[in-house]
Design a protein around this motif. Structure first.
Motif, PDB file in Angstrom:
ATOM      1  N   GLU A  66      89.596  53.751  87.036  1.00  0.00           N
ATOM      2  CA  GLU A  66      89.685  54.871  87.961  1.00  0.00           C
ATOM      3  C   GLU A  66      90.105  56.183  87.310  1.00  0.00           C
ATOM      4  O   GLU A  66      89.917  57.243  87.888  1.00  0.00           O
ATOM      5  CB  GLU A  66      90.668  54.527  89.087  1.00  0.00           C
ATOM      6  N   LEU A  67      90.690  56.134  86.117  1.00  0.00           N
ATOM      7  CA  LEU A  67      91.173  57.334  85.455  1.00  0.00           C
ATOM      8  C   LEU A  67      90.185  57.812  84.406  1.00  0.00           C
ATOM      9  O   LEU A  67      89.537  57.003  83.738  1.00  0.00           O
ATOM     10  CB  LEU A  67      92.520  57.057  84.777  1.00  0.00           C
ATOM     11  N   ASN A  68      90.105  59.121  84.238  1.00  0.00           N
ATOM     12  CA  ASN A  68      89.261  59.653  83.165  1.00  0.00           C
ATOM     13  C   ASN A  68      90.016  59.543  81.835  1.00  0.00           C
ATOM     14  O   ASN A  68      91.214  59.224  81.811  1.00  0.00           O
ATOM     15  CB  ASN A  68      88.821  61.090  83.475  1.00  0.00           C
ATOM     16  N   ALA A  69      89.334  59.804  80.750  1.00  0.00           N
ATOM     17  CA  ALA A  69      89.924  59.635  79.419  1.00  0.00           C
ATOM     18  C   ALA A  69      91.141  60.536  79.215  1.00  0.00           C
ATOM     19  O   ALA A  69      92.136  60.126  78.612  1.00  0.00           O
ATOM     20  CB  ALA A  69      88.878  59.906  78.343  1.00  0.00           C
ATOM     21  N   ARG A  70      91.090  61.755  79.723  1.00  0.00           N
ATOM     22  CA  ARG A  70      92.232  62.673  79.573  1.00  0.00           C
ATOM     23  C   ARG A  70      93.474  62.123  80.265  1.00  0.00           C
ATOM     24  O   ARG A  70      94.562  62.106  79.706  1.00  0.00           O
ATOM     25  CB  ARG A  70      91.865  64.044  80.148  1.00  0.00           C
ATOM     26  N   ASP A  71      93.302  61.640  81.509  1.00  0.00           N
ATOM     27  CA  ASP A  71      94.435  61.074  82.244  1.00  0.00           C
ATOM     28  C   ASP A  71      94.963  59.823  81.557  1.00  0.00           C
ATOM     29  O   ASP A  71      96.172  59.603  81.476  1.00  0.00           O
ATOM     30  CB  ASP A  71      94.037  60.737  83.688  1.00  0.00           C
ATOM     31  N   TRP A  72      94.054  58.978  81.097  1.00  0.00           N
ATOM     32  CA  TRP A  72      94.469  57.734  80.448  1.00  0.00           C
ATOM     33  C   TRP A  72      95.313  58.042  79.212  1.00  0.00           C
ATOM     34  O   TRP A  72      96.350  57.444  78.982  1.00  0.00           O
ATOM     35  CB  TRP A  72      93.245  56.891  80.098  1.00  0.00           C
ATOM     36  N   CYS A  73      94.881  59.002  78.417  1.00  0.00           N
ATOM     37  CA  CYS A  73      95.613  59.387  77.211  1.00  0.00           C
ATOM     38  C   CYS A  73      96.968  59.998  77.584  1.00  0.00           C
ATOM     39  O   CYS A  73      97.991  59.671  76.984  1.00  0.00           O
ATOM     40  CB  CYS A  73      94.784  60.375  76.397  1.00  0.00           C
ATOM     41  N   ALA A  74      96.984  60.873  78.577  1.00  0.00           N
ATOM     42  CA  ALA A  74      98.227  61.513  79.001  1.00  0.00           C
ATOM     43  C   ALA A  74      99.221  60.500  79.551  1.00  0.00           C
ATOM     44  O   ALA A  74     100.431  60.660  79.392  1.00  0.00           O
ATOM     45  CB  ALA A  74      97.930  62.575  80.058  1.00  0.00           C
ATOM     46  N   SER A  75      98.718  59.435  80.166  1.00  0.00           N
ATOM     47  CA  SER A  75      99.618  58.437  80.756  1.00  0.00           C
ATOM     48  C   SER A  75     100.524  57.817  79.698  1.00  0.00           C
ATOM     49  O   SER A  75     101.697  57.569  79.949  1.00  0.00           O
ATOM     50  CB  SER A  75      98.828  57.354  81.486  1.00  0.00           C
ATOM     51  N   VAL A  76     100.001  57.595  78.518  1.00  0.00           N
ATOM     52  CA  VAL A  76     100.799  56.997  77.439  1.00  0.00           C
ATOM     53  C   VAL A  76     101.961  57.920  77.084  1.00  0.00           C
ATOM     54  O   VAL A  76     103.103  57.474  76.949  1.00  0.00           O
ATOM     55  CB  VAL A  76      99.923  56.724  76.192  1.00  0.00           C
ATOM     56  N   GLN A  77     101.694  59.198  76.960  1.00  0.00           N
ATOM     57  CA  GLN A  77     102.741  60.155  76.607  1.00  0.00           C
ATOM     58  C   GLN A  77     103.790  60.261  77.706  1.00  0.00           C
ATOM     59  O   GLN A  77     104.999  60.290  77.424  1.00  0.00           O
ATOM     60  CB  GLN A  77     102.117  61.514  76.303  1.00  0.00           C
ATOM     61  N   HIS A  78     103.353  60.310  78.958  1.00  0.00           N
ATOM     62  CA  HIS A  78     104.312  60.367  80.070  1.00  0.00           C
ATOM     63  C   HIS A  78     105.185  59.114  80.065  1.00  0.00           C
ATOM     64  O   HIS A  78     106.412  59.203  80.166  1.00  0.00           O
ATOM     65  CB  HIS A  78     103.582  60.472  81.421  1.00  0.00           C
ATOM     66  N   GLU A  79     104.563  57.955  79.966  1.00  0.00           N
ATOM     67  CA  GLU A  79     105.313  56.700  80.015  1.00  0.00           C
ATOM     68  C   GLU A  79     106.358  56.621  78.920  1.00  0.00           C
ATOM     69  O   GLU A  79     107.500  56.237  79.173  1.00  0.00           O
ATOM     70  CB  GLU A  79     104.360  55.510  79.927  1.00  0.00           C
ATOM     71  N   GLN A  80     105.999  56.977  77.708  1.00  0.00           N
ATOM     72  CA  GLN A  80     106.935  56.881  76.586  1.00  0.00           C
ATOM     73  C   GLN A  80     108.149  57.769  76.805  1.00  0.00           C
ATOM     74  O   GLN A  80     109.282  57.327  76.618  1.00  0.00           O
ATOM     75  CB  GLN A  80     106.234  57.237  75.276  1.00  0.00           C
ATOM     76  N   ARG A  81     107.938  59.010  77.206  1.00  0.00           N
ATOM     77  CA  ARG A  81     109.082  59.913  77.355  1.00  0.00           C
ATOM     78  C   ARG A  81     109.936  59.551  78.567  1.00  0.00           C
ATOM     79  O   ARG A  81     111.160  59.678  78.544  1.00  0.00           O
ATOM     80  CB  ARG A  81     108.628  61.375  77.380  1.00  0.00           C
ATOM     81  N   ILE A  82     109.307  59.072  79.644  1.00  0.00           N
ATOM     82  CA  ILE A  82     110.066  58.686  80.837  1.00  0.00           C
ATOM     83  C   ILE A  82     110.913  57.456  80.540  1.00  0.00           C
ATOM     84  O   ILE A  82     112.103  57.412  80.859  1.00  0.00           O
ATOM     85  CB  ILE A  82     109.123  58.431  82.027  1.00  0.00           C
ATOM     86  N   VAL A  83     110.313  56.451  79.922  1.00  0.00           N
ATOM     87  CA  VAL A  83     111.053  55.225  79.605  1.00  0.00           C
ATOM     88  C   VAL A  83     112.228  55.546  78.693  1.00  0.00           C
ATOM     89  O   VAL A  83     113.356  55.103  78.922  1.00  0.00           O
ATOM     90  CB  VAL A  83     110.129  54.155  78.973  1.00  0.00           C
ATOM     91  N   GLN A  84     111.985  56.321  77.651  1.00  0.00           N
ATOM     92  CA  GLN A  84     113.048  56.657  76.706  1.00  0.00           C
ATOM     93  C   GLN A  84     114.219  57.346  77.407  1.00  0.00           C
ATOM     94  O   GLN A  84     115.375  57.006  77.192  1.00  0.00           O
ATOM     95  CB  GLN A  84     112.505  57.545  75.594  1.00  0.00           C
ATOM     96  N   ALA A  85     113.928  58.297  78.285  1.00  0.00           N
ATOM     97  CA  ALA A  85     114.986  59.022  78.990  1.00  0.00           C
ATOM     98  C   ALA A  85     115.725  58.127  79.981  1.00  0.00           C
ATOM     99  O   ALA A  85     116.961  58.166  80.065  1.00  0.00           O
ATOM    100  CB  ALA A  85     114.406  60.233  79.711  1.00  0.00           C
TER     101      ALA A  85
END
Length: 150
Positions: free
Chosen positions: A49-68
Motif C-alpha cells: 500500500e505504500l510507495n517507495a518514498r514512504d517505505w524508505c521514510a518509514s525505516v528512518q522514522h521507526e529508528q529514531r522513534i524507537v531510540q528516543a
C-alpha cells in the motif's frame, strides 16, 4: 543472514527463525521436513500500500522513534507525547495515546504529498516497538493495516 527486529532493538541475534540459516534449523523429532517447494504468498499489508518514498521514510522514522522512546522510564501518555514532540512530531500528528499496562500505545500520521505513511507504536522502555502502517491518502486519519516491525 538477516537481522530481525529483535536484534536491532536490543534482542539477541537468533531470537527469530529467519536469523538462523535454513540448513541449521531443526525439524521437531518425529516429523519429516517438507520436500515440495515452498511457494511464497502474495504480499499484503503496508508493503503493498505504500510507495517507495514512504517505505524508505518509514525505516528512518521507526529508528529514531524507537531510540528516543527506549530511554523513557515509565512511558506514560504524557511522557510519550513530550518525547514525540521533542522529535518534531506535532500534536495534530499524534493519535491514540493510550495507557496499556506499563506501556503506552500511539499512532503517528505521517502522510504528506499524497502518501499513506503512518506508524503504530508501543512505548515500553527497552521493549518499545514501532511498526509501519498505511492510512487513507486524504481525509480523516485511520489505520488500514499495520505491517511487521523492523
Amino acid at each position: 543472514m538477516s537481522t530481525c527486529t529483535h536484534a536491532r532493538r536490543g534482542g539477541r541475534i537468533g531470537d527469530c527463525a529467519h536469523d538462523t540459516p535454513a540448513d541449521e534449523r531443526s525439524v521437531p523429532p518425529g516429523e519429516t521436513p517438507p520436500t515440495d517447494p515452498i511457494e511464497p504468498g502474495a504480499p499484503t499489508g503496508p508493503e503493498t500500500e505504500l510507495n517507495a518514498r514512504d517505505w524508505c521514510a518509514s525505516v528512518q522514522h521507526e529508528q529514531r522513534i524507537v531510540q528516543a522512546l527506549q530511554a523513557v522510564r515509565e512511558p506514560t501518555p504524557a511522557k510519550v507525547r513530550k518525547t514525540l514532540n521533542g522529535l518534531g512530531y506535532i500534536d495534530e500528528r499524534i493519535h491514540g495515546l493510550e495507557q496499556d499496562g506499563k506501556a503506552t500505545r500511539f499512532r503517528l500520521d505521517l502522510r504528506e504529498s499524497g502518501g499513506r505513511l503512518c506508524e503504530a507504536g508501543r512505548a515500553a522502555g527497552e521493549e518499545t516497538d514501532v511498526t509501519v502502517c498505511a492510512a487513507p491518502t486524504t481525509g480523516e486519519f485511520t489505520v488500514t493495516g499495520s505491517g511487521s516491525s523492523r
